[in-house]
Scaffold this motif. Structure first.
Motif, PDB file in Angstrom:
ATOM      1  N   GLN A  47       0.831  -1.204   0.000  1.00 33.97           N
ATOM      2  CA  GLN A  47       0.000   0.000   0.000  1.00 33.97           C
ATOM      3  C   GLN A  47       0.870   1.260   0.000  1.00 33.97           C
ATOM      4  O   GLN A  47       0.576   2.232  -0.690  1.00 33.97           O
ATOM      5  CB  GLN A  47      -0.931   0.024   1.210  1.00 33.97           C
ATOM      6  CG  GLN A  47      -2.058  -0.971   1.123  1.00 33.97           C
ATOM      7  CD  GLN A  47      -2.957  -0.700  -0.067  1.00 33.97           C
ATOM      8  OE1 GLN A  47      -2.814  -1.320  -1.109  1.00 33.97           O
ATOM      9  NE2 GLN A  47      -3.867   0.227   0.077  1.00 33.97           N
ATOM     10  N   GLU A  48       1.943   1.221   0.761  1.00 32.46           N
ATOM     11  CA  GLU A  48       2.850   2.368   0.834  1.00 32.46           C
ATOM     12  C   GLU A  48       3.513   2.623  -0.530  1.00 32.46           C
ATOM     13  O   GLU A  48       3.578   3.759  -1.003  1.00 32.46           O
ATOM     14  CB  GLU A  48       3.919   2.101   1.897  1.00 32.46           C
ATOM     15  CG  GLU A  48       4.788   3.291   2.219  1.00 32.46           C
ATOM     16  CD  GLU A  48       5.769   2.982   3.336  1.00 32.46           C
ATOM     17  OE1 GLU A  48       6.928   3.414   3.203  1.00 32.46           O
ATOM     18  OE2 GLU A  48       5.381   2.328   4.315  1.00 32.46           O
ATOM     19  N   VAL A  49       3.964   1.540  -1.165  1.00 32.71           N
ATOM     20  CA  VAL A  49       4.586   1.668  -2.486  1.00 32.71           C
ATOM     21  C   VAL A  49       3.564   2.197  -3.489  1.00 32.71           C
ATOM     22  O   VAL A  49       3.864   3.070  -4.310  1.00 32.71           O
ATOM     23  CB  VAL A  49       5.166   0.313  -2.942  1.00 32.71           C
ATOM     24  CG1 VAL A  49       5.560   0.345  -4.403  1.00 32.71           C
ATOM     25  CG2 VAL A  49       6.357  -0.064  -2.078  1.00 32.71           C
ATOM     26  N   ARG A  50       2.341   1.673  -3.431  1.00 32.76           N
ATOM     27  CA  ARG A  50       1.282   2.118  -4.343  1.00 32.76           C
ATOM     28  C   ARG A  50       0.967   3.597  -4.132  1.00 32.76           C
ATOM     29  O   ARG A  50       0.753   4.344  -5.083  1.00 32.76           O
ATOM     30  CB  ARG A  50       0.027   1.267  -4.138  1.00 32.76           C
ATOM     31  CG  ARG A  50      -1.021   1.504  -5.191  1.00 32.76           C
ATOM     32  CD  ARG A  50      -2.163   0.517  -5.078  1.00 32.76           C
ATOM     33  NE  ARG A  50      -1.728  -0.830  -5.406  1.00 32.76           N
ATOM     34  CZ  ARG A  50      -2.059  -1.927  -4.712  1.00 32.76           C
ATOM     35  NH1 ARG A  50      -2.827  -1.811  -3.652  1.00 32.76           N
ATOM     36  NH2 ARG A  50      -1.627  -3.093  -5.085  1.00 32.76           N
ATOM     37  N   LYS A  51       0.964   4.013  -2.871  1.00 35.53           N
ATOM     38  CA  LYS A  51       0.693   5.421  -2.561  1.00 35.53           C
ATOM     39  C   LYS A  51       1.793   6.320  -3.139  1.00 35.53           C
ATOM     40  O   LYS A  51       1.515   7.382  -3.693  1.00 35.53           O
ATOM     41  CB  LYS A  51       0.617   5.610  -1.045  1.00 35.53           C
ATOM     42  CG  LYS A  51      -0.052   6.894  -0.621  1.00 35.53           C
ATOM     43  CD  LYS A  51       0.015   7.110   0.885  1.00 35.53           C
ATOM     44  CE  LYS A  51      -0.689   6.038   1.651  1.00 35.53           C
ATOM     45  NZ  LYS A  51      -0.601   6.230   3.119  1.00 35.53           N
ATOM     46  N   GLN A  52       3.028   5.872  -3.021  1.00 36.45           N
ATOM     47  CA  GLN A  52       4.148   6.654  -3.565  1.00 36.45           C
ATOM     48  C   GLN A  52       4.064   6.738  -5.088  1.00 36.45           C
ATOM     49  O   GLN A  52       4.249   7.812  -5.660  1.00 36.45           O
ATOM     50  CB  GLN A  52       5.480   6.028  -3.161  1.00 36.45           C
ATOM     51  CG  GLN A  52       5.840   6.239  -1.712  1.00 36.45           C
ATOM     52  CD  GLN A  52       7.118   5.529  -1.328  1.00 36.45           C
ATOM     53  OE1 GLN A  52       7.630   4.688  -2.065  1.00 36.45           O
ATOM     54  NE2 GLN A  52       7.634   5.848  -0.147  1.00 36.45           N
ATOM     55  N   THR A  53       3.763   5.623  -5.752  1.00 34.09           N
ATOM     56  CA  THR A  53       3.671   5.651  -7.211  1.00 34.09           C
ATOM     57  C   THR A  53       2.501   6.505  -7.671  1.00 34.09           C
ATOM     58  O   THR A  53       2.600   7.218  -8.671  1.00 34.09           O
ATOM     59  CB  THR A  53       3.531   4.232  -7.795  1.00 34.09           C
ATOM     60  OG1 THR A  53       2.398   3.591  -7.193  1.00 34.09           O
ATOM     61  CG2 THR A  53       4.777   3.412  -7.572  1.00 34.09           C
ATOM     62  N   ASP A  54       1.391   6.468  -6.928  1.00 35.61           N
ATOM     63  CA  ASP A  54       0.245   7.322  -7.264  1.00 35.61           C
ATOM     64  C   ASP A  54       0.603   8.799  -7.136  1.00 35.61           C
ATOM     65  O   ASP A  54       0.205   9.620  -7.959  1.00 35.61           O
ATOM     66  CB  ASP A  54      -0.960   7.003  -6.384  1.00 35.61           C
ATOM     67  CG  ASP A  54      -1.601   5.671  -6.751  1.00 35.61           C
ATOM     68  OD1 ASP A  54      -1.277   5.147  -7.836  1.00 35.61           O
ATOM     69  OD2 ASP A  54      -2.425   5.170  -5.953  1.00 35.61           O
ATOM     70  N   ALA A  55       1.374   9.132  -6.089  1.00 37.88           N
ATOM     71  CA  ALA A  55       1.793  10.526  -5.902  1.00 37.88           C
ATOM     72  C   ALA A  55       2.690  10.972  -7.053  1.00 37.88           C
ATOM     73  O   ALA A  55       2.550  12.090  -7.569  1.00 37.88           O
ATOM     74  CB  ALA A  55       2.520  10.677  -4.566  1.00 37.88           C
ATOM     75  N   VAL A  56       3.591  10.091  -7.479  1.00 36.82           N
ATOM     76  CA  VAL A  56       4.497  10.419  -8.581  1.00 36.82           C
ATOM     77  C   VAL A  56       3.696  10.604  -9.871  1.00 36.82           C
ATOM     78  O   VAL A  56       3.917  11.558 -10.625  1.00 36.82           O
ATOM     79  CB  VAL A  56       5.570   9.317  -8.751  1.00 36.82           C
ATOM     80  CG1 VAL A  56       6.326   9.476 -10.051  1.00 36.82           C
ATOM     81  CG2 VAL A  56       6.535   9.352  -7.584  1.00 36.82           C
ATOM     82  N   LYS A  57       2.726   9.702 -10.103  1.00 35.78           N
ATOM     83  CA  LYS A  57       1.909   9.803 -11.310  1.00 35.78           C
ATOM     84  C   LYS A  57       1.082  11.085 -11.310  1.00 35.78           C
ATOM     85  O   LYS A  57       0.922  11.733 -12.355  1.00 35.78           O
ATOM     86  CB  LYS A  57       0.982   8.593 -11.429  1.00 35.78           C
ATOM     87  CG  LYS A  57       1.692   7.345 -11.886  1.00 35.78           C
ATOM     88  CD  LYS A  57       0.731   6.186 -11.985  1.00 35.78           C
ATOM     89  CE  LYS A  57       1.463   4.915 -12.382  1.00 35.78           C
ATOM     90  NZ  LYS A  57       0.563   3.761 -12.430  1.00 35.78           N
ATOM     91  N   GLU A  58       0.554  11.457 -10.155  1.00 33.77           N
ATOM     92  CA  GLU A  58      -0.227  12.699 -10.056  1.00 33.77           C
ATOM     93  C   GLU A  58       0.645  13.914 -10.360  1.00 33.77           C
ATOM     94  O   GLU A  58       0.236  14.829 -11.075  1.00 33.77           O
ATOM     95  CB  GLU A  58      -0.835  12.823  -8.650  1.00 33.77           C
ATOM     96  CG  GLU A  58      -1.682  14.042  -8.447  1.00 33.77           C
ATOM     97  CD  GLU A  58      -2.912  14.079  -9.336  1.00 33.77           C
ATOM     98  OE1 GLU A  58      -3.323  15.196  -9.739  1.00 33.77           O
ATOM     99  OE2 GLU A  58      -3.447  13.000  -9.660  1.00 33.77           O
TER     100      GLU A  58
END
Length: 118
Positions: A47-58
């Motif tokens: 979940q933490e990794v997914r949150k980081q990748t989502d932030a980068v994509k945003e």
């Protein structure tokens, strides 16, 4: 005495000699034991990794949108400049044929119409 202790330390650091492979394919690397749970991570970590990748994509999306807006603004400025140049040229041609006061009057009238219909 000191020479025997110095030679023993490098020998221990070297990896043990495995010898020739049984199947004769010496060019292949040695296989390790199969561990099916070796690559698994906990749900919280995923979940933490997914949150980081989502932030980068945003952030990437925002940067792309900003660049696109900048590009469109530049294109619009070019179009406006060309349009103003053509209008100026048209008024200059009109001024050659008719009186400058009439040209000014037509300019004002066209400006009013443009504002009304925009």
């Amino acid at each position: 005495m000191s020479t025997s202790t110095t030679t023993a330390a490098p020998a221990a650091a070297a990896p043990p000699n495995v010898g020739a492979r049984k199947n004769g394919k010496n060019w292949h690397g040695t296989k390790k034991a199969f561990r099916p749970t070796a690559g698994l991570t906990s749900y919280a970590k995923r979940q933490e990794v997914r949150k980081q990748t989502d932030a980068v994509k945003e952030l990437e999306r925002e940067m792309k949108a900003e660049a696109e807006a900048e590009r469109k603004a530049r294109i619009q400025r070019i179009k406006d400049r060309r349009e103003a140049k053509e209008e100026k040229l048209r008024y200059e041609k009109m001024a050659e044929k008719m009186h400058h006061k009439r040209v000014e009057r037509l300019k004002r009238r066209e400006k009013r119409n443009k504002l009304l219909h925009s």
